[in-house]
Design an enzyme around this catalytic site. Structure first.
Site, PDB file in Angstrom:
ATOM      1  N   SER A  31       0.800  -1.231   0.000  1.00 61.83           N
ATOM      2  CA  SER A  31       0.000   0.000   0.000  1.00 61.83           C
ATOM      3  C   SER A  31       0.827   1.272   0.000  1.00 61.83           C
ATOM      4  CB  SER A  31      -0.907   0.016   1.231  1.00 61.83           C
ATOM      5  OG  SER A  31      -0.127  -0.102   2.401  1.00 61.83           O
ATOM      6  N   ASP A  81      -4.254   7.565   7.951  1.00 62.42           N
ATOM      7  CA  ASP A  81      -5.070   6.617   8.711  1.00 62.42           C
ATOM      8  C   ASP A  81      -4.156   5.960   9.746  1.00 62.42           C
ATOM      9  OD1 ASP A  81      -3.661   4.581   7.416  1.00 62.42           O
ATOM     10  OD2 ASP A  81      -5.322   4.004   6.101  1.00 62.42           O
ATOM     11  N   HIS A  98      -1.109   4.449   7.358  1.00 62.19           N
ATOM     12  CA  HIS A  98      -0.477   5.067   6.193  1.00 62.19           C
ATOM     13  C   HIS A  98      -0.188   6.551   6.367  1.00 62.19           C
ATOM     14  CE1 HIS A  98      -2.820   1.529   4.707  1.00 62.19           C
ATOM     15  NE2 HIS A  98      -1.630   1.270   4.197  1.00 62.19           N
TER      16      HIS A  98
END
Ligand SMILES: *[C@@H]1O[C@H](CO)[C@@H](O)[C@H](O)[C@H]1NC(C)=O
Ligand SMILES: *[C@@H]1O[C@H](CO)[C@@H](O)[C@H](O)[C@H]1NC(C)=O
Ligand SMILES: *[C@@H]1O[C@H](CO)[C@@H](O)[C@H](O)[C@H]1NC(C)=O
Ligand SMILES: *[C@@H]1O[C@H](CO)[C@@H](O)[C@H](O)[C@H]1NC(C)=O
Length: 362
Positions: free
Chosen positions: A43, A333, A336
């Site tokens: 990610s 978040d 991340h």
């Protein structure tokens, strides 16, 4: 009479002139011949491939993309651009690295590089199985498929040149430790932390060899971040919801140990015709987390989305509250980084990029 206030407009015009001429020169700001950028991993570098995969690990809804063009959620797990976007723009290739699985990419977009990365994946094939995302080996298969497409479009010789003059960046490993090794009992019953590191490093080695078999030239491998400082890890390991929420240093030291071993593996694989660069994100991220105010941040121990303690992917969604100013947060978040953080990481890596371009006459 010359005074500060009367000289200000001039200074402003001067700065404006510089920033405009700088952005005009965005195409090849210095004379490099990097053809394209190819990205593999999780990610941290997925620009939207998971939009096309059946998995709960998605970021293509608000508030992801909060600070992107038109607040568009792209599938990037952040409020804006990723380090790889900043890099592509810096070397003058393009502004954003698109996801390979986007069916609408033009030949030009394909030829200047794409991301094969998939949020939730790791070097251990079992990590991708846990999240239903694209394993690293499958990313390599997509790269082969990509190569065949390009060959059909521009011919074998040109396709070969394009691949060998590309910059390749790999960023993965965090999920192997956080989701897989710590989150489930399967690998822990078979490996201790040291032997699991070795297991992962063997996969790293095979992955690099796989890329070289496809004609890869320059490869940059990103190390692990201080994983004990990810807000969600703090929540689950220290049990603190409020207050200081200190990092779980024991876990970050696993990351440091892995990074040290990774650098040895990379040094063994390195040679001047196929350079391999270690990209350290541990130090810059750790600096931001330990001394947030020095970087203009005010919050480092929870994310901007929702409570910031546990929200990520589907838990950070249109129903979540969003902090007033994401650029004051290290994390968007609970896992991340924000675009502001990614921008600092990019700046920390910039001297290495410059050095590589100079040393290898790219
Ligand atoms: C850029 O590199 C090319 C190829 O090496 C060379 O021909 C050209 O003169 C260089 N341009 C500048 C501005 O340095
Ligand atoms: C691709 O383009 C078509 C036609 O413009 C559009 O209808 C479709 O939504 C696009 N698909 C994606 C995934 O962007
Ligand atoms: C971890 O496992 C390896 C072999 O599986 C063993 O040699 C080593 O001593 C173990 N290390 C620790 C710290 O238990
Ligand atoms: C460098 O590594 C590549 C890929 O393994 C190999 O093909 C090449 O022969 C090596 N070159 C040198 C100079 O060792």
């Amino acid at each position: 009479m010359w005074s500060l206030s009367s000289s200000l407009p001039f200074v402003l015009r001067f700065l404006l002139f510089f920033s405009i001429s700088e952005s005009k020169n965005l195409k090849r700001p210095f004379n490099n011949s990097i053809s394209a950028i190819f990205v593999f991993g999780d990610s941290t570098v997925d620009s939207g491939n998971n939009n096309y995969v059946i998995t709960p690990f998605k970021g293509n809804f608000p508030p992801y993309g909060w600070d992107f063009v038109d607040r568009t959620p792209t599938g990037r797990f952040s409020d804006g651009r990723l380090v790889t976007d900043f890099m592509a723009s810096y070397v003058g290739i393009k502004e954003y690295v698109p996801p390979y699985l986007d069916p609408n990419l033009s030949l030009d977009e394909l030829m200047t590089g794409v991301s094969f990365a998939s949020a939730g994946t790791g070097f251990d094939p079992f990590t991708a199985r846990l999240s239903g995302v694209i394993p690293m080996q499958k990313q390599l298969k997509y790269f082969k498929e990509y190569k065949a497409k390009i060959k059909a479009a521009i011919g074998e010789e040109k396709a070969k040149a394009l691949i060998s003059k590309a910059a390749i960046l790999i960023s993965a490993g965090t999920n192997d430790f956080v989701i897989n090794y710590l989150g489930t009992p399967f690998r822990r019953s078979k490996y201790n932390i040291t032997s699991y590191e070795q297991f992962l490093l063997q996969h790293v080695q095979h992955f690099i060899q796989g890329l070289r078999a496809e004609g890869a030239g320059l490869i940059a491998m990103v190390g692990l971040p201080p994983i004990g400082c990810l807000p969600i890890v703090i929540t689950f390991t220290s049990g603190h919801s409020y207050g200081r929420r200190p990092c779980t240093d024991g876990l970050s030291s696993v990351a440091l140990d892995y990074n040290r071993k990774l650098q040895h593996v990379l040094a063994d694989l390195h040679n001047s015709s196929s350079p391999i660069i270690y990209a350290d994100i541990y130090r810059p991220l750790n600096d931001m987390i330990r001394k947030p105010s020095q970087f203009g941040f005010d919050t480092a121990n929870r994310g901007c989305c929702g409570s910031g303690l546990v929200e990520t992917t589907f838990l950070c969604n249109p129903a979540s509250s969003v902090c007033d100013n994401p650029s004051k947060y290290v994390f968007f978040d609970s896992v991340h980084p924000t675009q502001a953080t990614y921008n600092y990481i990019f700046k920390a890596l910039r001297p290495s990029i410059d050095r590589v371009i100079k040393n290898y006459n790219l």
